[in-house]
Design a protein around this motif. Structure first.
Motif, PDB file in Angstrom:
ATOM      1  N   PHE A  17      50.297  57.052  78.395  1.00  0.00           N
ATOM      2  CA  PHE A  17      48.861  56.836  78.210  1.00  0.00           C
ATOM      3  C   PHE A  17      48.078  57.651  79.242  1.00  0.00           C
ATOM      4  CE2 PHE A  17      51.296  53.073  77.124  1.00  0.00           C
ATOM      5  CZ  PHE A  17      50.892  52.832  75.813  1.00  0.00           C
ATOM      6  N   SER A  22      42.107  58.611  76.890  1.00  0.00           N
ATOM      7  CA  SER A  22      42.412  57.175  76.937  1.00  0.00           C
ATOM      8  C   SER A  22      41.448  56.408  77.819  1.00  0.00           C
ATOM      9  CB  SER A  22      43.842  56.952  77.439  1.00  0.00           C
ATOM     10  OG  SER A  22      43.972  57.382  78.788  1.00  0.00           O
ATOM     11  N   LYS A  23      40.699  57.136  78.654  1.00  0.00           N
ATOM     12  CA  LYS A  23      39.761  56.481  79.569  1.00  0.00           C
ATOM     13  C   LYS A  23      38.337  56.420  79.011  1.00  0.00           C
ATOM     14  CE  LYS A  23      42.440  57.757  83.673  1.00  0.00           C
ATOM     15  NZ  LYS A  23      43.602  58.235  82.898  1.00  0.00           N
ATOM     16  N   GLY A  28      38.589  54.465  73.949  1.00  0.00           N
ATOM     17  CA  GLY A  28      39.854  54.325  74.654  1.00  0.00           C
ATOM     18  C   GLY A  28      40.082  52.964  75.288  1.00  0.00           C
ATOM     19  N   ARG A  29      39.028  52.387  75.882  1.00  0.00           N
ATOM     20  CA  ARG A  29      39.208  51.157  76.662  1.00  0.00           C
ATOM     21  C   ARG A  29      38.793  49.882  75.927  1.00  0.00           C
ATOM     22  NH1 ARG A  29      37.458  52.873  82.863  1.00  0.00           N
ATOM     23  NH2 ARG A  29      39.191  54.340  83.187  1.00  0.00           N
ATOM     24  N   GLN A  57      50.807  65.435  73.047  1.00  0.00           N
ATOM     25  CA  GLN A  57      50.248  64.639  74.142  1.00  0.00           C
ATOM     26  C   GLN A  57      49.026  65.316  74.747  1.00  0.00           C
ATOM     27  OE1 GLN A  57      52.899  63.317  77.174  1.00  0.00           O
ATOM     28  NE2 GLN A  57      54.280  62.269  75.768  1.00  0.00           N
ATOM     29  N   ALA A  81      47.804  56.926  70.000  1.00  0.00           N
ATOM     30  CA  ALA A  81      47.430  56.090  71.151  1.00  0.00           C
ATOM     31  C   ALA A  81      48.626  55.790  72.036  1.00  0.00           C
ATOM     32  CB  ALA A  81      46.803  54.784  70.652  1.00  0.00           C
ATOM     33  N   GLY A  85      48.045  58.380  74.935  1.00  0.00           N
ATOM     34  CA  GLY A  85      46.735  57.737  74.923  1.00  0.00           C
ATOM     35  C   GLY A  85      45.707  58.579  74.196  1.00  0.00           C
TER      36      GLY A  85
END
Length: 315
Positions: A17, A22-23, A28-29, A57, A81, A85
């Motif tokens: 991740f 992903s942030k 993402g969160r 990735q 995901a 991520g």
């Protein structure tokens, strides 16, 4: 295999991740964790994912998915995901973006609106996103497959992947039609529902969009066969007569040919309704112009009357 909650992977796959996507605060969160929670505790799904590592990735890719249910846009983003991520930016019909709540959510997740009557702009936007390094998701069948077979594909995925110079990766979902599909109500808590996902190897992309699309369809058909076979091996034969089982497997779903005929009827009906809406809009615009013209004429007449009254008073 090993499991991360209700998500099952081959033993040689390691979820990661680490990608900056992903942030992202909303997608993402919030959205991805909520989607996983929803799939486990509300829909109670067991999800088996093969070859998630084939999704990059890092860097761009065009991900072409089959379409059997309304939740596919959620389920199809799960392999990415778990592999870095990553977040998938879907190409979705413009009508969704035009609604107040859903439209705001779609824009916040940076999805791409598609105007079916003028798709060139959305294709250019998808290419721009790919060149920025994003993952773009597309349903090349355009609409849900009533037969749960792979329908005829549109060439947009092939053209966009070629223009963007990116891999074109097929992704197959099997089982999502049990949760919610066209013509049937949503089943919020389906009993013993399972989903199989297969990520395929990138197909060869060339300047010939037709040939690329044919390769993509062949790859998707082969992956679908693998997913179905695995489903049967794990959970037993498909129940006969069920609406979510293809006719070729003993179910009551229409055949691909029957579904194609119905899709064409639906398309004609949508075309007719659009023409009626446009005609009504044209009549309303003409009425508005006439009313405006009349109002302007009355206003001018009142001005002339006032001018004459002033002259009479002056004399």
């Amino acid at each position: 295999m090993f499991a991360v909650s209700n998500f099952h992977f081959p033993s040689d796959f390691t979820p990661t991740f680490s990608h900056p996507e992903s942030k992202e605060l909303v997608y993402g969160r919030i959205v991805i964790p909520f989607a996983k929670f929803w799939m486990k505790y509300v829909q109670r799904l067991e999800v088996f994912i093969k070859h998630a590592e084939r999704i990059p990735q890092d860097g761009p890719a065009m991900i072409a998915m089959n379409h059997t249910g309304y939740w596919d846009f959620v389920y199809g983003g799960i392999p990415a995901a778990f592999n870095g991520g990553r977040l998938v930016r879907y190409m979705a019909k413009k009508e969704i973006f035009d609604t107040p709540v859903a439209g705001q959510i779609m824009r916040s997740l940076k999805h791409i609106p598609v105007d079916r009557e003028a798709g060139a702009e959305s294709a250019r936007e998808a290419v721009r996103r790919l060149k920025q390094g994003q993952l773009v998701g597309i349903f090349p069948e355009a609409t849900i497959s009533r037969s749960f077979e792979i329908k005829e594909l549109r060439e947009g995925a092939a053209r966009i992947a070629y223009e963007g110079g990116v891999p074109l990766i097929p992704l197959i979902l099997w089982g999502s039609q049990r949760v919610w599909t066209k013509g049937y109500p949503s089943v919020w808590r389906p009993k013993n529902a399972k989903i199989i996902m297969y990520v395929g190897e990138p197909v060869e992309v060339t300047a010939d969009a037709k040939e690329t699309t044919e390769r993509l369809r062949t790859a998707m058909q082969e992956l679908l066969l693998k997913a179905r076979n695995e489903y049967v091996e794990r959970f037993g034969p498909m129940p006969e007569g069920e609406y979510w089982v293809p006719a070729s497997m003993g179910g009551s779903a229409p055949t691909l040919e029957e579904a194609t005929i119905q899709d064409r009827k639906d398309a004609e009906e949508r075309k007719k309704k659009r023409a009626e809406r446009n005609a009504m809009l044209g009549v309303q615009q003409a009425t508005d112009r006439a009313e405006l013209a009349n109002a302007t004429g009355v206003k001018k007449l009142l001005v002339r009357v006032k001018q004459r009254l002033r002259k009479i008073r002056t004399n």
